[in-house]
Motif scaffolding. Structure first.
Motif, PDB file in Angstrom:
ATOM      1  N   SER A  55     -12.005  -3.095  -3.070  1.00 19.42           N
ATOM      2  CA  SER A  55     -13.310  -3.544  -3.604  1.00 19.42           C
ATOM      3  C   SER A  55     -13.075  -4.156  -5.004  1.00 19.42           C
ATOM      4  N   THR A  56     -12.593  -3.077  -5.842  1.00 21.89           N
ATOM      5  CA  THR A  56     -12.832  -3.314  -7.445  1.00 21.89           C
ATOM      6  C   THR A  56     -11.702  -4.721  -7.728  1.00 21.89           C
ATOM      7  N   THR A  57     -10.427  -4.505  -7.219  1.00 27.74           N
ATOM      8  CA  THR A  57      -9.440  -5.553  -7.080  1.00 27.74           C
ATOM      9  C   THR A  57      -9.998  -6.865  -6.716  1.00 27.74           C
ATOM     10  N   ALA A  58     -10.768  -6.929  -5.570  1.00 27.74           N
ATOM     11  CA  ALA A  58     -11.331  -8.175  -5.162  1.00 27.74           C
ATOM     12  C   ALA A  58     -12.356  -8.579  -6.145  1.00 27.74           C
ATOM     13  N   SER A  59     -13.169  -7.633  -6.687  1.00 29.77           N
ATOM     14  CA  SER A  59     -13.927  -8.141  -7.579  1.00 29.77           C
ATOM     15  C   SER A  59     -13.286  -8.857  -8.912  1.00 29.77           C
ATOM     16  N   ALA A  60     -12.405  -8.124  -9.612  1.00 31.90           N
ATOM     17  CA  ALA A  60     -11.699  -8.963 -10.646  1.00 31.90           C
ATOM     18  C   ALA A  60     -10.951 -10.070 -10.309  1.00 31.90           C
ATOM     19  N   SER A  61     -10.748 -10.239  -8.965  1.00 34.93           N
ATOM     20  CA  SER A  61      -9.914 -11.197  -8.821  1.00 34.93           C
ATOM     21  C   SER A  61     -10.795 -12.398  -8.704  1.00 34.93           C
ATOM     22  N   THR A  62     -12.139 -12.404  -8.203  1.00 40.29           N
ATOM     23  CA  THR A  62     -13.154 -13.195  -7.955  1.00 40.29           C
ATOM     24  C   THR A  62     -13.515 -13.802  -9.413  1.00 40.29           C
ATOM     25  N   SER A  63     -13.796 -12.814 -10.430  1.00 44.20           N
ATOM     26  CA  SER A  63     -13.997 -12.845 -11.676  1.00 44.20           C
ATOM     27  C   SER A  63     -13.042 -13.656 -12.432  1.00 44.20           C
ATOM     28  N   LEU A  64     -11.668 -13.475 -12.192  1.00 41.75           N
ATOM     29  CA  LEU A  64     -10.672 -14.222 -12.760  1.00 41.75           C
ATOM     30  C   LEU A  64     -10.908 -15.673 -12.401  1.00 41.75           C
ATOM     31  N   ILE A  65     -11.209 -16.020 -11.248  1.00 41.34           N
ATOM     32  CA  ILE A  65     -11.145 -17.448 -10.715  1.00 41.34           C
ATOM     33  C   ILE A  65     -12.435 -17.940 -11.390  1.00 41.34           C
TER      34      ILE A  65
ATOM     35  N   PRO B 205     -16.271  -6.333 -16.329  1.00 46.35           N
ATOM     36  CA  PRO B 205     -15.644  -4.944 -15.611  1.00 46.35           C
ATOM     37  C   PRO B 205     -16.076  -5.002 -14.251  1.00 46.35           C
ATOM     38  N   PRO B 206     -14.965  -4.823 -13.263  1.00 47.83           N
ATOM     39  CA  PRO B 206     -15.509  -4.445 -11.875  1.00 47.83           C
ATOM     40  C   PRO B 206     -16.496  -3.214 -11.858  1.00 47.83           C
ATOM     41  N   VAL B 207     -16.238  -2.365 -12.313  1.00 47.56           N
ATOM     42  CA  VAL B 207     -17.242  -0.984 -12.442  1.00 47.56           C
ATOM     43  C   VAL B 207     -17.949  -0.862 -13.607  1.00 47.56           C
ATOM     44  N   SER B 208     -19.283  -0.853 -13.505  1.00 48.28           N
ATOM     45  CA  SER B 208     -20.132  -0.895 -14.927  1.00 48.28           C
ATOM     46  C   SER B 208     -20.317   0.264 -15.514  1.00 48.28           C
ATOM     47  N   GLY B 209     -19.814   1.370 -14.835  1.00 51.12           N
ATOM     48  CA  GLY B 209     -19.764   2.600 -15.898  1.00 51.12           C
ATOM     49  C   GLY B 209     -19.413   3.829 -15.004  1.00 51.12           C
ATOM     50  N   GLY B 210     -19.220   5.098 -15.660  1.00 50.87           N
ATOM     51  CA  GLY B 210     -18.552   6.119 -14.736  1.00 50.87           C
ATOM     52  C   GLY B 210     -19.373   7.167 -15.424  1.00 50.87           C
ATOM     53  N   TYR B 211     -19.068   8.419 -14.746  1.00 51.49           N
ATOM     54  CA  TYR B 211     -19.571   9.731 -15.192  1.00 51.49           C
ATOM     55  C   TYR B 211     -18.574  10.558 -15.682  1.00 51.49           C
ATOM     56  N   ARG B 212     -19.059  11.639 -16.517  1.00 48.97           N
ATOM     57  CA  ARG B 212     -18.207  12.845 -17.026  1.00 48.97           C
ATOM     58  C   ARG B 212     -19.126  13.832 -17.144  1.00 48.97           C
ATOM     59  N   THR B 213     -18.704  15.176 -16.808  1.00 47.15           N
ATOM     60  CA  THR B 213     -19.085  16.390 -16.859  1.00 47.15           C
ATOM     61  C   THR B 213     -18.958  17.046 -18.333  1.00 47.15           C
ATOM     62  N   ALA B 214     -19.988  17.291 -18.914  1.00 46.17           N
ATOM     63  CA  ALA B 214     -20.052  17.904 -20.276  1.00 46.17           C
ATOM     64  C   ALA B 214     -19.371  19.421 -20.123  1.00 46.17           C
ATOM     65  N   LEU B 215     -18.135  19.625 -20.679  1.00 42.05           N
ATOM     66  CA  LEU B 215     -17.378  20.939 -20.607  1.00 42.05           C
ATOM     67  C   LEU B 215     -18.078  21.938 -21.735  1.00 42.05           C
ATOM     68  N   GLN B 216     -18.821  21.544 -22.377  1.00 41.92           N
ATOM     69  CA  GLN B 216     -19.422  22.397 -23.438  1.00 41.92           C
ATOM     70  C   GLN B 216     -20.641  21.609 -24.246  1.00 41.92           C
TER      71      GLN B 216
END
Length: 341
Positions: free
Chosen positions: A115-125, A214-225
């Protein structure tokens, strides 16, 4: 990953538009109850999240069976798949991977490889369609390295590349020396990672595509402290979402961030190096995408093939509107006409 790996701590990423019909049957989703009006029931985003979680469970079930066979030593020595390479790599480094780690890595590879590589390939073209001057500069670089279309084998700038190719062919019995091989030199010759790595401007083009879209618009992280950010306290255990797209659009490191400008990644400017986390299409830190180099190589190879063998034009009246979830993609697709050089 920026090409697919964020958010494992926060659970399934969604909402995934996984469709209905056969997928509902595969995942065991009950049909709409009799008497419930059409359109009633869970919101589309909730249903999408539910389907995404169930789809992950189906994938994990199949993977658990494969992993058990691999860990039991029932694997072919002649043909190795992704699981085999992950296990052998860990063993070579004196480490071991738990079944859970293997499952998570496999799911990551599935989405990263499709999915993400297909997205980036489309954006490249799409970006090459929008910026013909970039296409011409990239083609000039290919010609300089003996990789462009209709590039004669005796061209001075490509002589060393041709010698490298001939030496490789001489040392590789499987690559037979034929007249067809020489005629094929005018398009894309035998390609190695070393030769691909010489294409610095093409590398800048790929990086700029991943910055703009960017194929993925964002991400998550868990606060360790518990920590404080700009006057706001973030408690330990909270899931924090970061935006890749907004970071690329607002980072002070980038001059004119709204412009498509591959030269910003060139040695004369190197804008992305001004701030460690100003450029994060693959995430950042120790949890960044494990397949980022493969993704870049795939995109560079696609660009090389297109630039050296074809021209293309938009087949619709206007450029498509882009949608950013679940991955970046053109609404109703990108319609393009390709013509061989």
């Amino acid at each position: 990953m920026g090409l697919g790996a964020e958010g494992r701590e926060a659970g399934a990423r969604g909402p995934w538009r996984l469709g209905a019909g056969c997928l509902d049957r595969e995942l065991g989703v009950p049909k709409r109850e009799a008497g419930v009006p059409e359109g009633r029931g869970p919101a589309p985003c909730i249903r999408g999240l539910e389907l995404g979680i169930r789809a992950r469970e189906v994938l994990h079930l199949h993977m658990e069976q494969i992993i058990q066979e691999k860990l039991a030593g029932r694997r072919s020595e002649e043909v190795m798949d992704a699981f085999d390479y992950m296990l052998s790599s860990a063993q070579d480094q004196g480490q071991s991977l738990s079944p859970q780690e293997l499952k998570e890595m496999a799911v990551e590879l599935i989405f990263a490889a499709h999915s993400t590589t297909a997205s980036a390939s489309t954006s490249l073209i799409l970006q090459l369609l929008r910026h013909p001057a970039v296409v011409e500069q990239a083609r000039a670089e290919l010609h300089a390295h003996g990789l462009g279309s209709r590039c004669p084998a005796t061209q001075t700038s490509g002589t060393q590349d041709r010698l490298d190719l001939d030496r490789t062919l001489d040392q590789t019995p499987d690559l037979e020396r034929t007249p067809d091989r020489d005629r094929a030199w005018g398009a894309v010759p035998y390609l190695t990672m070393e030769r691909l790595g010489r294409l610095q401007y093409l590398d800048c083009v790929v990086k700029e595509v991943l910055r703009i879209l960017p194929p993925v618009s964002g991400g998550y992280r868990t606060a360790l402290q518990t920590f404080e950010l700009d006057g706001y306290q973030i408690p330990k255990g909270w899931s924090v979402m970061y935006s890749i797209r907004d970071t690329h659009e607002t980072a002070a490191a980038f001059q004119s961030p709204e412009a498509f400008d591959p030269a910003r990644f060139g040695p004369a400017r190197s804008e992305s190096k001004a701030d460690r986390f100003s450029y994060v299409p693959f995430g950042g830190g120790v949890r960044r995408c494990v397949g980022q180099e493969l993704a870049r190589a795939v995109l560079k190879t696609l660009a090389l093939e297109l630039l050296s063998s074809a021209t293309w034009s938009l087949a619709s009246d206007a450029f498509p509107r882009m949608q950013t979830v679940p991955i970046v993609h053109p609404v109703n697709g990108l319609h393009v006409r390709f013509q061989s050089l």
